[in-house]
Design a protein around this motif. Structure first.
Motif, PDB file in Angstrom:
ATOM      1  N   VAL A  11       0.849  -1.186   0.000  1.00 10.13           N
ATOM      2  CA  VAL A  11       0.000   0.000   0.000  1.00 10.13           C
ATOM      3  C   VAL A  11       0.890   1.242   0.000  1.00 10.13           C
ATOM      4  O   VAL A  11       1.738   1.395   0.865  1.00 10.13           O
ATOM      5  N   PRO A  12       0.707   2.148  -0.963  1.00 13.35           N
ATOM      6  CA  PRO A  12       1.516   3.360  -0.967  1.00 13.35           C
ATOM      7  C   PRO A  12       1.160   4.265   0.220  1.00 13.35           C
ATOM      8  O   PRO A  12       0.084   4.127   0.796  1.00 13.35           O
ATOM      9  N   VAL A  15      -2.545   5.997   1.608  1.00  8.37           N
ATOM     10  CA  VAL A  15      -3.768   5.226   1.377  1.00  8.37           C
ATOM     11  C   VAL A  15      -4.323   4.804   2.737  1.00  8.37           C
ATOM     12  O   VAL A  15      -3.630   4.185   3.530  1.00  8.37           O
ATOM     13  N   PRO A  16      -5.574   5.209   3.020  1.00 10.10           N
ATOM     14  CA  PRO A  16      -6.097   4.937   4.355  1.00 10.10           C
ATOM     15  C   PRO A  16      -6.349   3.442   4.602  1.00 10.10           C
ATOM     16  O   PRO A  16      -6.759   2.719   3.701  1.00 10.10           O
ATOM     17  N   ARG A  18      -7.934   0.633   7.729  1.00  9.18           N
ATOM     18  CA  ARG A  18      -8.821   0.571   8.891  1.00  9.18           C
ATOM     19  C   ARG A  18      -8.365  -0.531   9.811  1.00  9.18           C
ATOM     20  O   ARG A  18      -7.948  -1.585   9.354  1.00  9.18           O
ATOM     21  N   GLU A  34      -6.588  -2.362   4.111  1.00  6.82           N
ATOM     22  CA  GLU A  34      -7.186  -1.437   3.156  1.00  6.82           C
ATOM     23  C   GLU A  34      -8.601  -1.939   2.891  1.00  6.82           C
ATOM     24  O   GLU A  34      -8.820  -3.152   2.810  1.00  6.82           O
ATOM     25  N   PRO A  35      -9.605  -1.040   2.759  1.00  9.95           N
ATOM     26  CA  PRO A  35     -10.991  -1.510   2.626  1.00  9.95           C
ATOM     27  C   PRO A  35     -11.196  -2.499   1.483  1.00  9.95           C
ATOM     28  O   PRO A  35     -12.064  -3.356   1.558  1.00  9.95           O
ATOM     29  N   ARG A  36     -10.404  -2.393   0.425  1.00  9.15           N
ATOM     30  CA  ARG A  36     -10.669  -3.278  -0.715  1.00  9.15           C
ATOM     31  C   ARG A  36     -10.070  -4.665  -0.551  1.00  9.15           C
ATOM     32  O   ARG A  36     -10.248  -5.528  -1.409  1.00  9.15           O
TER      33      ARG A  36
END
Lengths: 174, 291
Positions: A11-12, A15-16, A18, A34-36
């Protein structure tokens, strides 16, 4: 704490993610995702529980089946963030090499697998069935497993394995 | 493929969820069961900026009947809840008949009735039952609730009349004047495949007479086929062999199938006719036994 998604696909910055807490096989696990991120990938890459397989990745094959609050789901079709606060059971939670779950024993006794790729999903779908219906007919077993594909066995021995396990589990209850 | 990046919210109230949708100006999608949305995200057929997960909102998982006979199905009622519902089994044969034929048993533990209707897939089972039953969708937005008749809810494949800041909170199905009869039949090559042809039939009956007949088809056209007008030849009539044959013929004419790898157009039309006949004959036999 490192982000799990970082391990999965880097993840760069910015990028939020959770923070989620999921009870996996009885153990609380807190991770940043990451949400995805898909639940199947959190389980496999993030938690290193590689017993859950990803087959088709299109909600067809059922190889990624896990129990979510006790009900079977296809973990490639759920976001990891959705599991926050929930219970997930994977094949690693069923038994150990020295102490197999009766369903695992059934698959061994009745030769319910060849390549083994679909087996974890099959066993968890079977577990969900037997928890609701301890004495299923052959037809009920076939319907319950109809969301799980096997390309080796022709299903005959899988069905026998589940019926074997049902017998054994009823004996244990008695 | 992997879903493109999105922001994720899991609001605890409908009002909060609607406010998020409203602020997102059409760039958000509501996530209920996710059994259509997540595959769409993975294929990047959908790439919303924001996902609004409504699974944590209480009060959306009811299947209940009002005093006037109206059936209400909340937005988080899963396919398997429909399958296991004693109420549907007893009083809503069209819905009960479809419940165990939606997707596969594992998808049914997550996917929702209302979500499936909102997905507006021309192959969808539940949209067909809703059209046959004369159902409506309750949409809640910043200005309150409105009801949308199923016949004007689906605008085209995967497109509905919901505004970007509205959530489909409930499906509503009017009660029968007499007794609700019906059925759902689907031909699929294997569990979980798209239907070759599906038929939803609903009859509101008083004694042996049909007050209103409803019918819709999936898999035999570019959209869910509304065959209510076609089957209305049964209204005010009894289920004689002759009337059943006329209804089956009229419904088969309303189908708009295409030849593909699942079968020829003629074959699919034939299946529709056979299924309508089979459902109606089954109801006629039950009526005869009861009489």
């Amino acid at each position: 704490m490192t982000s799990l998604y970082e391990e999965v696909t880097q993840v760069p910055d910015g990028v939020p993610t959770r923070r989620v807490t999921i009870t996996v096989n009885g153990q609380k696990r807190t991770v940043d995702v990451e949400p995805r991120l898909l639940l199947a990938h959190l389980i496999r890459q993030g938690l290193k529980l590689t017993g859950t397989h990803t087959g088709c990745d299109t909600t067809n094959c059922g190889a990624c089946t896990v129990l979510f609050d006790g009900r079977p789901i296809k973990s490639c079709t759920m976001l990891a963030v959705q599991a926050d606060g929930h219970k997930v059971e994977t094949v690693e939670g069923m038994g150990t090499a020295s102490e197999l779950h009766p369903i695992q024993e059934g698959f061994k006794e009745e030769h319910g697998l060849q390549c083994g790729f679909c087996t974890p999903g099959m066993m968890l779908a079977a577990k969900a069935l037997l928890e609701k219906n301890p004495n299923p007919t052959e037809d009920e077993v076939r319907w319950a497993l109809s969301g799980n594909l096997c390309r080796c066995t022709g299903y005959q021995n899988i069905v026998k394995a589940v019926l074997w396990a049902a017998d054994k589990m009823r004996d244990q209850q008695a | 493929m992997y879903p493109s990046r999105f922001e994720y919210d899991a609001p605890k109230t409908l009002e909060e969820a609607i406010a998020i949708l409203d602020r997102s100006g059409g760039e958000a999608k509501v996530l209920a069961g996710g059994q259509s949305l997540v595959p769409m995200l993975k294929l990047r057929f959908a790439s919303p900026e924001r996902i609004v997960d409504i699974n944590g909102i209480p009060g959306l998982n009811h299947v209940r009947v009002d005093a006037d006979g109206t059936l209400r199905i909340g937005a988080l009622v899963r396919h398997e809840d429909m399958e296991n519902s004693a109420l549907l089994e007893k009083s809503y044969p069209t819905l009960a008949g479809a419940a165990s034929l939606v997707a596969d048993p594992i998808v049914r533990t997550r996917g929702t009735f209302v979500g499936s209707v909102c997905h507006a897939d021309p192959q969808g089972d539940w949209a067909a039952t809703m059209i046959a039953l004369g159902g409506r969708i309750v949409a809640q937005g910043p200005n309150g609730r409105r009801e949308i008749d199923m016949r004007s809810f689906v605008l085209g494949p995967f497109v509905t009349a919901l505004a970007f800041n509205e959530i489909a909170v409930e499906a509503v199905i009017p009660g029968a004047k007499g007794t609700a009869r019906g059925g759902y039949l689907k031909l699929e090559r294997r569990v979980g495949d798209f239907a070759t042809a599906s038929v939803a039939v609903y009859l509101d009956m008083s004694g042996a007479t049909v007050n209103r007949a409803g019918c819709a088809l999936a898999g035999v056209g570019g959209r869910t086929i509304d065959a209510n007008d076609a089957i209305s030849v049964l209204n005010g009539k009894q289920l004689t062999d002759e009337n059943i044959a006329a209804a089956a013929e009229a419904v088969a004419d309303a189908a708009d199938p295409r030849t593909d790898h699942r079968g020829s157009a003629d074959y699919k039309r034939h299946i529709v006719k056979t299924f309508v006949t089979r459902i109606l004959t089954g109801i006629a036999r039950t009526e005869q036994k009861a009489a």
